[in-house]
Design a protein around this motif. Structure first.
Motif, PDB file in Angstrom:
ATOM      1  N   ASP A   1      47.513  89.391  -5.641  1.00 59.04           N
ATOM      2  CA  ASP A   1      46.105  88.363  -5.915  1.00 59.04           C
ATOM      3  C   ASP A   1      46.135  87.334  -5.301  1.00 59.04           C
ATOM      4  O   ASP A   1      47.149  86.889  -4.771  1.00 59.04           O
TER       5      ASP A   1
ATOM      6  N   HIS B   1      40.287  81.048 -10.582  1.00 62.75           N
ATOM      7  CA  HIS B   1      41.489  80.201 -10.675  1.00 62.75           C
ATOM      8  C   HIS B   1      41.602  79.838 -12.210  1.00 62.75           C
ATOM      9  O   HIS B   1      42.763  79.569 -12.431  1.00 62.75           O
TER      10      HIS B   1
ATOM     11  N   ALA C   1      42.634  81.349 -15.305  1.00 60.71           N
ATOM     12  CA  ALA C   1      43.211  82.485 -15.634  1.00 60.71           C
ATOM     13  C   ALA C   1      43.039  82.833 -17.278  1.00 60.71           C
ATOM     14  O   ALA C   1      42.523  83.780 -17.859  1.00 60.71           O
TER      15      ALA C   1
ATOM     16  N   ARG D   1      49.736  83.860 -14.881  1.00 55.46           N
ATOM     17  CA  ARG D   1      49.634  84.509 -16.287  1.00 55.46           C
ATOM     18  C   ARG D   1      49.867  85.717 -16.196  1.00 55.46           C
ATOM     19  O   ARG D   1      50.648  86.464 -17.303  1.00 55.46           O
TER      20      ARG D   1
ATOM     21  N   SER E   1      45.023  84.530  -5.956  1.00 54.75           N
ATOM     22  CA  SER E   1      44.986  83.129  -7.064  1.00 54.75           C
ATOM     23  C   SER E   1      46.580  82.980  -7.489  1.00 54.75           C
ATOM     24  O   SER E   1      46.817  83.805  -8.467  1.00 54.75           O
TER      25      SER E   1
ATOM     26  N   GLY F   1      44.495  90.201 -10.836  1.00 56.45           N
ATOM     27  CA  GLY F   1      44.021  89.235 -12.135  1.00 56.45           C
ATOM     28  C   GLY F   1      45.293  88.721 -12.868  1.00 56.45           C
ATOM     29  O   GLY F   1      46.378  88.521 -12.254  1.00 56.45           O
ATOM     30  N   THR F   2      45.007  88.872 -14.062  1.00 58.65           N
ATOM     31  CA  THR F   2      46.032  88.460 -15.067  1.00 58.65           C
ATOM     32  C   THR F   2      47.021  89.470 -15.409  1.00 58.65           C
ATOM     33  O   THR F   2      47.772  89.477 -16.441  1.00 58.65           O
TER      34      THR F   2
ATOM     35  N   MET G   1      46.223  83.035 -11.873  1.00 60.47           N
ATOM     36  CA  MET G   1      46.070  84.538 -12.248  1.00 60.47           C
ATOM     37  C   MET G   1      47.561  84.913 -12.114  1.00 60.47           C
ATOM     38  O   MET G   1      48.042  85.844 -13.151  1.00 60.47           O
TER      39      MET G   1
ATOM     40  N   TYR H   1      39.291  83.490 -17.758  1.00 58.99           N
ATOM     41  CA  TYR H   1      39.064  84.924 -17.166  1.00 58.99           C
ATOM     42  C   TYR H   1      39.354  85.739 -18.171  1.00 58.99           C
ATOM     43  O   TYR H   1      38.453  86.711 -18.569  1.00 58.99           O
ATOM     44  N   ASP H   2      40.508  85.464 -19.088  1.00 57.47           N
ATOM     45  CA  ASP H   2      40.861  86.372 -19.991  1.00 57.47           C
ATOM     46  C   ASP H   2      40.009  86.417 -21.151  1.00 57.47           C
ATOM     47  O   ASP H   2      39.517  87.411 -21.953  1.00 57.47           O
TER      48      ASP H   2
END
Length: 215
Positions: free
Chosen positions: A80, A16, A18, A88, A82, A58-59, A85, A21-22
């Motif tokens: 995705d 969650h 984002a 973004r 999320s 993902g993003t 994600m 994560y990046d």
């Protein structure tokens, strides 16, 4: 292209944060994420004009690069579980000036009609799913990929013993899926293996398989 089926509750880990994560990906890959994503698209054999599905996108970095490759005549969809994600990913696509269709969906219940895509991508996401969900995903890929179409699956190899660098810590925390299991998932779902082996960037391995043409 999306069907009217209700979104199925995802079975597996859902990320969650984002932005975090990046940042982690950038650190783990030492700023080489774009290089890695382009390498994966090269392995997939992506061509101009194709319809592409990025599962657990993902993003959105890979989906955006895929759209730049397939051009105006091609189509790219990313799914995705999320919403964060996806938000973004949509923002990044808008900044890049490309049109990618992003859908909130679980990997094992793809909201698309049969035979919708020439290529499906599943990169660094299998380890987030349990074994049953992985088999469900493989069956869904068989359903949404056109005869003659392809699937690229990529995930982390088993961590090297006593590896202490940051990237090794990242892989250890995020699990791995052995290559024979990836190949077995694809072949068990009815795909024919075309190529497999190390990606050549970090501790990743891949398998490319095709759906046989109907008689």
């Amino acid at each position: 292209m999306a069907t009217e089926n209700a979104i199925r509750r995802p079975v597996g880990a859902v990320l969650h944060s984002a932005v975090l994560y990046d940042a982690i990906v950038w650190l783990a890959l030492r700023g080489r994420e774009r290089q890695l994503r382009r390498r994966l698209l090269d392995l997939s054999g992506l061509r101009s004009g194709e319809a592409v599905l990025d599962v657990a996108c993902g993003t959105g970095t890979l989906a955006i690069l895929a759209k730049e490759t397939v051009g105006r005549s091609g189509l790219v969809c990313g799914i995705d579980a999320s919403p964060e994600m996806l938000a973004r990913a949509r923002s990044k696509a808008a900044r890049a000036g490309v049109e990618v269709q992003f859908e909130n969906a679980a990997a094992q219940a793809l909201p698309f009609a049969d035979s919708s895509f020439d290529l499906a991508l599943g990169t660094m996401m299998l380890h987030h799913l349990g074994r049953t969900a992985r088999r469900e995903l493989a069956a869904e890929l068989h359903r949404v990929v056109r005869p003659g179409g392809r699937v690229l699956l990529v995930d982390f190899a088993r961590p090297e013993p006593r590896r202490r660098r940051f990237a090794g810590h990242f892989r250890h925390r995020h699990g791995h899926v052995d290559l024979p299991e990836i190949v077995g998932l694809l072949e068990g779902a009815g795909f024919e293996l075309r190529e497999s082996g190390p990606v050549g960037i970090t501790n990743l391995h891949f398998a490319v398989a095709a759906l046989p043409l109907r008689p």
